[in-house]
Design a protein around this motif. Structure first.
Motif, PDB file in Angstrom:
ATOM      1  N   MET A  72       0.834  -1.200   0.000  1.00 45.75           N
ATOM      2  CA  MET A  72       0.000   0.000   0.000  1.00 45.75           C
ATOM      3  C   MET A  72       0.866   1.246   0.000  1.00 45.75           C
ATOM      4  N   GLU A  73       0.317   2.319  -0.567  1.00 49.95           N
ATOM      5  CA  GLU A  73       1.026   3.599  -0.531  1.00 49.95           C
ATOM      6  C   GLU A  73       0.005   4.724  -0.422  1.00 49.95           C
ATOM      7  N   PRO A  74       0.413   5.866   0.162  1.00 53.27           N
ATOM      8  CA  PRO A  74      -0.521   6.974   0.243  1.00 53.27           C
ATOM      9  C   PRO A  74      -0.872   7.483  -1.141  1.00 53.27           C
ATOM     10  N   MET A  75      -2.131   7.863  -1.340  1.00 53.41           N
ATOM     11  CA  MET A  75      -2.578   8.303  -2.658  1.00 53.41           C
ATOM     12  C   MET A  75      -2.405   9.818  -2.773  1.00 53.41           C
ATOM     13  N   GLU A  76      -1.521  10.211  -3.659  1.00 51.89           N
ATOM     14  CA  GLU A  76      -1.321  11.639  -3.935  1.00 51.89           C
ATOM     15  C   GLU A  76      -1.648  11.825  -5.395  1.00 51.89           C
ATOM     16  N   LYS A  77      -2.891  12.147  -5.687  1.00 51.65           N
ATOM     17  CA  LYS A  77      -3.202  12.239  -7.103  1.00 51.65           C
ATOM     18  C   LYS A  77      -3.397  13.682  -7.531  1.00 51.65           C
ATOM     19  N   GLY A  78      -3.195  13.895  -8.786  1.00 52.34           N
ATOM     20  CA  GLY A  78      -3.436  15.207  -9.342  1.00 52.34           C
ATOM     21  C   GLY A  78      -2.201  16.090  -9.334  1.00 52.34           C
ATOM     22  N   PHE A  79      -2.251  17.084 -10.195  1.00 53.82           N
ATOM     23  CA  PHE A  79      -1.126  17.995 -10.361  1.00 53.82           C
ATOM     24  C   PHE A  79      -0.927  18.838  -9.117  1.00 53.82           C
ATOM     25  N   SER A  80      -2.039  19.268  -8.525  1.00 51.95           N
ATOM     26  CA  SER A  80      -1.920  20.237  -7.428  1.00 51.95           C
ATOM     27  C   SER A  80      -1.152  19.675  -6.248  1.00 51.95           C
ATOM     28  N   SER A  81      -1.345  18.376  -5.947  1.00 53.71           N
ATOM     29  CA  SER A  81      -0.644  17.815  -4.800  1.00 53.71           C
ATOM     30  C   SER A  81       0.855  17.724  -5.069  1.00 53.71           C
ATOM     31  N   TYR A  82       1.221  17.448  -6.347  1.00 55.60           N
ATOM     32  CA  TYR A  82       2.649  17.405  -6.682  1.00 55.60           C
ATOM     33  C   TYR A  82       3.253  18.803  -6.635  1.00 55.60           C
ATOM     34  N   LEU A  83       2.477  19.782  -7.112  1.00 64.17           N
ATOM     35  CA  LEU A  83       2.966  21.168  -7.083  1.00 64.17           C
ATOM     36  C   LEU A  83       3.177  21.603  -5.638  1.00 64.17           C
ATOM     37  N   GLN A  84       2.199  21.278  -4.793  1.00 67.95           N
ATOM     38  CA  GLN A  84       2.312  21.671  -3.390  1.00 67.95           C
ATOM     39  C   GLN A  84       3.493  21.001  -2.721  1.00 67.95           C
ATOM     40  N   ALA A  85       3.721  19.738  -3.086  1.00 71.36           N
ATOM     41  CA  ALA A  85       4.868  19.033  -2.510  1.00 71.36           C
ATOM     42  C   ALA A  85       6.170  19.674  -2.972  1.00 71.36           C
ATOM     43  N   ALA A  86       6.198  20.085  -4.257  1.00 71.47           N
ATOM     44  CA  ALA A  86       7.408  20.710  -4.790  1.00 71.47           C
ATOM     45  C   ALA A  86       7.642  22.074  -4.157  1.00 71.47           C
ATOM     46  N   MET A  87       6.558  22.771  -3.817  1.00 69.43           N
ATOM     47  CA  MET A  87       6.684  24.081  -3.192  1.00 69.43           C
ATOM     48  C   MET A  87       6.787  23.981  -1.679  1.00 69.43           C
ATOM     49  N   ASP A  88       7.034  22.778  -1.192  1.00 70.53           N
ATOM     50  CA  ASP A  88       7.230  22.560   0.233  1.00 70.53           C
ATOM     51  C   ASP A  88       5.991  22.919   1.045  1.00 70.53           C
ATOM     52  N   ARG A  89       4.833  22.783   0.444  1.00 67.86           N
ATOM     53  CA  ARG A  89       3.607  23.002   1.187  1.00 67.86           C
ATOM     54  C   ARG A  89       2.840  21.682   1.139  1.00 67.86           C
ATOM     55  N   SER A  90       2.844  20.976   2.208  1.00 70.98           N
ATOM     56  CA  SER A  90       2.271  19.638   2.180  1.00 70.98           C
ATOM     57  C   SER A  90       0.761  19.698   1.982  1.00 70.98           C
ATOM     58  N   SER A  91       0.279  18.789   1.156  1.00 73.50           N
ATOM     59  CA  SER A  91      -1.161  18.697   0.937  1.00 73.50           C
ATOM     60  C   SER A  91      -1.750  17.704   1.934  1.00 73.50           C
ATOM     61  N   VAL A  92      -3.082  17.680   1.985  1.00 76.11           N
ATOM     62  CA  VAL A  92      -3.732  16.813   2.957  1.00 76.11           C
ATOM     63  C   VAL A  92      -3.597  15.351   2.547  1.00 76.11           C
ATOM     64  N   GLY A  93      -3.673  15.076   1.264  1.00 73.37           N
ATOM     65  CA  GLY A  93      -3.613  13.692   0.799  1.00 73.37           C
ATOM     66  C   GLY A  93      -4.995  13.164   0.484  1.00 73.37           C
ATOM     67  N   ASN A  94      -5.032  12.105  -0.304  1.00 74.27           N
ATOM     68  CA  ASN A  94      -6.316  11.578  -0.784  1.00 74.27           C
ATOM     69  C   ASN A  94      -6.578  10.156  -0.345  1.00 74.27           C
ATOM     70  N   GLY A  95      -5.978   9.739   0.744  1.00 77.56           N
ATOM     71  CA  GLY A  95      -6.240   8.387   1.215  1.00 77.56           C
ATOM     72  C   GLY A  95      -5.119   7.432   0.861  1.00 77.56           C
ATOM     73  N   VAL A  96      -5.519   6.184   0.656  1.00 75.15           N
ATOM     74  CA  VAL A  96      -4.530   5.136   0.476  1.00 75.15           C
ATOM     75  C   VAL A  96      -4.907   4.312  -0.746  1.00 75.15           C
ATOM     76  N   ARG A  97      -3.919   3.673  -1.351  1.00 77.45           N
ATOM     77  CA  ARG A  97      -4.248   2.791  -2.472  1.00 77.45           C
ATOM     78  C   ARG A  97      -3.283   1.604  -2.467  1.00 77.45           C
ATOM     79  N   VAL A  98      -3.748   0.534  -3.067  1.00 78.90           N
ATOM     80  CA  VAL A  98      -2.917  -0.660  -3.172  1.00 78.90           C
ATOM     81  C   VAL A  98      -2.166  -0.567  -4.489  1.00 78.90           C
ATOM     82  N   THR A  99      -0.822  -0.538  -4.440  1.00 76.05           N
ATOM     83  CA  THR A  99      -0.057  -0.407  -5.679  1.00 76.05           C
ATOM     84  C   THR A  99       0.125  -1.746  -6.352  1.00 76.05           C
ATOM     85  N   LYS A 100       0.422  -2.773  -5.578  1.00 77.04           N
ATOM     86  CA  LYS A 100       0.593  -4.091  -6.199  1.00 77.04           C
ATOM     87  C   LYS A 100       0.410  -5.183  -5.151  1.00 77.04           C
ATOM     88  N   ILE A 101       0.251  -6.389  -5.656  1.00 84.75           N
ATOM     89  CA  ILE A 101       0.200  -7.565  -4.797  1.00 84.75           C
ATOM     90  C   ILE A 101       1.436  -8.375  -5.138  1.00 84.75           C
TER      91      ILE A 101
END
Lengths: 149, 130
Positions: free
Chosen positions: A53-82
């Motif tokens: 599992m990994e935290p779900m960070e989807k969309g451009f805005s969350s990546y932009l916020q991460a790049a600008m050192d402003r953490s976003s709230v996050g969108n939950g969790v997702r299963v990447t692989k089994i």
């Protein structure tokens, strides 16, 4: 930011935990499966499967916020692989088994029922915690509807 | 004369804070089993803003954008990086999150009650006490 974001977040966690439970039941069901996969004409036992599992960070805005050192709230969790657990198979001496090798040993799946039960408990507890969060969020949204009544 | 006193804006800010906090708690609990996930927290920004010196963009043209983002949110979502609560690098303390969830719910409900109280007071004034 949608007002239902917290419900979506919790829903993603419920989905992930239920998938975890499904994988655990698959492991438990195949605890004695000696013929799961045909590798080079030889039957291989079932390999224990593990959910990643990994935290779900989807969309451009969350990546932009991460790049600008402003953490976003996050969108939950997702299963990447089994993934398949690569620990060695159990060897049991049983010459009467049709899958026994020439020395009379049978390869059994690398599933440890104890480990699976602990994982199952963990998944159940997490699921319950998320149901509590879901009800709390729902209660808050319902309460917000009462504003001005 | 202002019909809506500052109480309304303050209650509104409180509700904003509580709903953002709810989102953060929901996300933390959703990721309670995710390896290397670090728990998040919300805090009011005003005190932090003085501590964190704003980064100024070097602009050679007045049309250049500054680094300052246009949103005027008063809250800052921070990540707890210092503690490792779990052996897999996860820092979510589920008991803490659940108690904060309960606390946040009561806080939110109290704010809604107060907001309703304010509206009722206003309504009574408009009706002339009838």
């Amino acid at each position: 930011m949608s007002i239902f974001q917290s419900l979506n977040t919790t829903a993603s966690a419920l989905t992930a935990q239920r998938l975890r439970m499904d994988v655990i039941s698959s492991n438990m069901a195949n605890v004695d499966t000696t013929r799961a996969k045909l590798v080079n004409g030889q039957w291989e036992p079932y390999r224990r499967k593990v959910v990643v599992m990994e935290p779900m960070e989807k969309g451009f805005s969350s990546y932009l916020q991460a790049a600008m050192d402003r953490s976003s709230v996050g969108n939950g969790v997702r299963v990447t692989k089994i993934v398949e657990d690569q620990t060695p198979f159990k060897l049991v001496y049983d010459p009467t088994n049709p899958d026994a090798n020439k020395d009379g040993y049978v390869q059994l799946p690398n599933v440890d029922p104890l480990k699976e039960m602990v994982d199952l408990m963990s998944a159940t507890r997490s699921y319950e915690a998320n149901v509590t969060v879901f009800n709390a969020s729902k209660g808050m949204l319902m309460k917000a509807l009462e504003i001005g009544k | 004369m202002k019909l809506f006193s500052r109480t309304f804006t303050m209650l509104e800010q409180g509700l904003d804070y509580a709903s953002l906090k709810q989102k953060v708690i929901a996300n933390n609990i959703a990721n309670a089993d995710t390896p290397n996930y670090k728990a998040k927290d919300v805090r009011f920004k005003t005190a932090l803003e003085q501590a964190l010196a704003p980064l100024e963009a070097y602009g050679t043209n007045p049309k250049h954008f500054s680094f300052k983002s246009p949103d005027t949110s008063n809250f800052l979502v921070t990540t707890r990086n210092d503690t490792v609560y779990n052996h897999n690098g996860n820092s979510v303390d589920i008991d803490k999150e659940m108690s904060e969830l309960a606390e946040n719910q009561i806080y939110y409900n109290a704010l809604v009650e107060r907001l309703n109280g304010q509206f009722n007071t206003l309504k009574m004034v408009i009706k002339g006490g009838k």
